[in-house]
Design a protein around this motif. Structure first.
Motif, short mmCIF file in Angstrom:
data_model
loop_
_atom_site.label_atom_id
_atom_site.label_comp_id
_atom_site.label_asym_id
_atom_site.label_seq_id
_atom_site.Cartn_x
_atom_site.Cartn_y
_atom_site.Cartn_z
N ASP A 7 31.13 42.01 40.88
CA ASP A 7 31.18 42.07 39.42
C ASP A 7 30.15 41.09 38.89
N ASP A 8 29.41 41.46 37.85
CA ASP A 8 28.37 40.56 37.35
C ASP A 8 28.95 39.40 36.54
N GLU A 9 30.26 39.44 36.24
CA GLU A 9 30.89 38.37 35.48
C GLU A 9 31.89 37.62 36.38
N HIS A 10 31.88 36.30 36.28
CA HIS A 10 32.72 35.49 37.16
C HIS A 10 34.21 35.62 36.83
N LEU A 11 34.56 35.73 35.55
CA LEU A 11 35.96 35.73 35.15
C LEU A 11 36.73 36.91 35.74
N PRO A 12 36.27 38.17 35.55
CA PRO A 12 36.99 39.30 36.16
C PRO A 12 36.96 39.25 37.68
N LEU A 13 35.92 38.66 38.26
CA LEU A 13 35.84 38.53 39.71
C LEU A 13 36.94 37.60 40.21
N THR A 14 37.13 36.47 39.51
CA THR A 14 38.17 35.51 39.88
C THR A 14 39.56 36.12 39.70
N GLY A 27 47.82 42.25 55.13
CA GLY A 27 46.57 42.48 55.86
C GLY A 27 45.32 42.44 55.02
N ILE A 28 45.40 41.89 53.78
CA ILE A 28 44.21 41.82 52.93
C ILE A 28 43.38 40.59 53.26
N GLU A 29 42.07 40.81 53.44
CA GLU A 29 41.16 39.72 53.73
C GLU A 29 39.91 39.89 52.86
N ILE A 30 39.70 38.98 51.93
CA ILE A 30 38.52 39.04 51.07
C ILE A 30 37.37 38.35 51.79
N VAL A 31 36.38 39.14 52.16
CA VAL A 31 35.30 38.62 53.00
C VAL A 31 34.02 38.32 52.23
N GLY A 32 34.02 38.64 50.91
CA GLY A 32 32.83 38.36 50.13
C GLY A 32 33.03 38.61 48.65
N GLU A 33 32.38 37.78 47.80
CA GLU A 33 32.39 37.95 46.35
C GLU A 33 30.95 37.82 45.85
N TYR A 34 30.53 38.79 45.01
CA TYR A 34 29.12 38.79 44.59
C TYR A 34 28.98 39.16 43.12
N VAL A 52 35.26 48.18 49.07
CA VAL A 52 34.46 47.43 48.10
C VAL A 52 35.00 47.73 46.71
N PHE A 53 35.37 46.68 45.97
CA PHE A 53 35.71 46.82 44.56
C PHE A 53 34.44 46.54 43.77
N LEU A 54 33.98 47.54 43.00
CA LEU A 54 32.63 47.49 42.43
C LEU A 54 32.66 47.78 40.93
N ASP A 55 32.11 46.86 40.14
CA ASP A 55 32.00 47.05 38.70
C ASP A 55 30.97 48.14 38.40
N ILE A 56 31.27 48.97 37.42
CA ILE A 56 30.36 50.08 37.09
C ILE A 56 29.13 49.58 36.33
N VAL A 57 29.37 48.81 35.26
CA VAL A 57 28.27 48.39 34.39
C VAL A 57 27.76 47.03 34.85
N MET A 58 26.57 47.04 35.45
CA MET A 58 25.94 45.81 35.94
C MET A 58 24.47 45.82 35.57
N PRO A 59 23.88 44.65 35.34
CA PRO A 59 22.44 44.60 35.02
C PRO A 59 21.59 44.98 36.23
N GLY A 60 20.42 45.46 35.98
CA GLY A 60 19.54 45.86 37.10
C GLY A 60 20.05 47.15 37.72
N MET A 61 20.50 47.06 38.95
CA MET A 61 21.06 48.22 39.65
C MET A 61 22.51 48.39 39.25
N ASP A 62 22.85 49.51 38.59
CA ASP A 62 24.24 49.69 38.13
C ASP A 62 25.16 50.04 39.30
N GLY A 63 26.46 50.11 39.01
CA GLY A 63 27.45 50.35 40.06
C GLY A 63 27.26 51.65 40.80
N PRO A 104 41.49 44.91 31.53
CA PRO A 104 41.89 43.93 32.55
C PRO A 104 42.84 44.58 33.57
N ILE A 105 42.58 44.33 34.83
CA ILE A 105 43.35 44.96 35.90
C ILE A 105 44.75 44.37 35.96
#
Length: 386
Positions: A7-14, A27-34, A52-63, A104-105
């Protein structure tokens, strides 16, 4: 379940990480945040996530574009899209994504997604049968090693057609502009590009569903083209053409092989699909098969095995009902078998087919033969009663 969050924003990522950590699903293991697309692409293969949980609207290359790239690198990964725009998600992903979450999820909704992912994972583990053949004769089918045949089901007709097109050009680079012009000629470039990404995503999911892991889509030209790679799988058209090419002339010692190759053609190329781009290949393959059928039928006729010749011609009639010459050949074969009723039936079937398909009558050669045959047949019956 190894998970990467993007997610391009830190708040929803957290928030998403916190919800996943509080989830009841084991059995959930978070192996990366970007938050950056390029960094994700550099790391994703090393991380080997399942989801992969992926935000749709992102700058540059979109989801959409990023998801397509991720699945190119990891064909078996599941992608869940996240978005703050309800209508956008419904329009773009309702038919294409494994799931999508609205921001918000909420944790109950997230747990439903995780349960769905768990079921998909278990289903993939239990799927021991590996599909090894793709059938293009008659339609688009998958055949398992035990011979079980399934008609491939698709979420969208566009994804099905794109896959068929790529399969017909397998192991070749197909330029992205060519695909956009052929499949979305009326759409602007941005809209067409998004539709292409979702179609590629759907194709990958469908291949995964049918266990066709040996078929992958790569992008060797850095987003300007695609290549469908077929490994450890058989395409029936390719197999048939190879065997047809290796055939020697029809004779007693090769007859069994000729019969096998003749039976391999089970219908026109993508016969249940009305694709303009497939018409040339469909006609080419049909003509090759009809020529082979003619050789086989002629061999049987020369050797006075008229019943076998009839069987060949009846199969041709069943698969290619608009072949006028085939009706005429059957008329003459049935005459040799002294089956007058069958001659009459073939003549009437020919007239009906020509009227319905072409609005014409049988050619003069057929009419002349039929008149002569009918006259001789009637004289023979009169002599029999005299």
């Amino acid at each position: 379940m190894r998970i990467v969050l993007i997610d391009d924003e830190h708040l929803p990522l957290t928030r998403l990480r916190t919800l996943l950590e509080k989830s009841k699903v084991p059995g959930i293991e978070i192996v990366g945040e970007y938050t950056d697309s390029l960094t994700v692409l550099n790391h994703i293969e090393k991380l080997q996530p399942n989801v992969v949980f992926l935000d749709i609207v992102m700058p540059g290359m979109d989801g959409l574009a990023l998801g397509e790239k991720i699945q190119e690198l990891l064909p078996n990964v599941e992608i869940v899209f996240t978005t703050g725009f309800d209508q956008y998600a419904i329009d773009a992903f309702n038919l294409h994504a494994i799931d999508y979450l609205l921001k918000p999820i909420q944790i109950p909704r997230l747990e439903k997604t995780l349960e769905r992912l768990g079921k998909i994972s278990n289903k993939n583990k239990k799927a021991t049968a590996q599909h090894t053949m793709l059938k293009l004769f008659g339609g688009l089918y998958v055949v398992s090693p035990d011979g079980h045949t399934q008609l491939m089901k698709w979420r969208t007709s566009k994804a099905k057609e794109l896959f068929a097109y790529m399969l017909n050009h397998r192991n070749e680079v197909i330029y992205r502009d060519t695909i956009l012009e052929l499949f979305w000629p009326e759409s602007d470039i941005d809209k067409a590009s998004k539709q292409l990404y979702t179609a590629i995503y759907t194709i990958r999911q469908t291949l995964k569903h049918y266990g066709l892991d040996s078929i992958q889509i790569s992008s060797p030209l850095l987003n300007s083209g695609y290549k469908l790679l077929v490994e450890n799988a058989v395409v029936d058209v390719e197999q048939w053409l190879s065997r047809l090419k290796l055939l020697s002339r029809v004779q007693a010692t090769t007859l069994e092989e000729h019969e096998q190759v003749f039976q391999m053609y089970t219908g026109d190329f993508l016969g249940d699909c009305d694709y303009l781009w497939a018409e040339g290949e469909r006609e080419r393959l049909r003509r090759l098969w009809l020529h082979h059928a003619s050789q086989l039928s002629e061999f049987y006729s020369i050797n006075q095995n008229y019943i076998a010749a009839v069987k060949v011609r009846e199969r041709v009639q069943a698969l290619c009902a608009d072949e006028e010459e085939n009706y005429f050949t059957l008329m003459k074969l049935y005459d040799l078998l002294n089956n007058a009723a069958a001659v009459e039936e073939q003549y009437l079937l020919l007239k009906k087919m020509l009227r319905e398909h072409f609005a014409v009558e049988p050619c003069e050669e057929v009419e002349s033969w039929y008149r002569s045959w009918k006259q001789i047949n009637e004289l023979s019956r009169m002599d029999a009663f005299s």
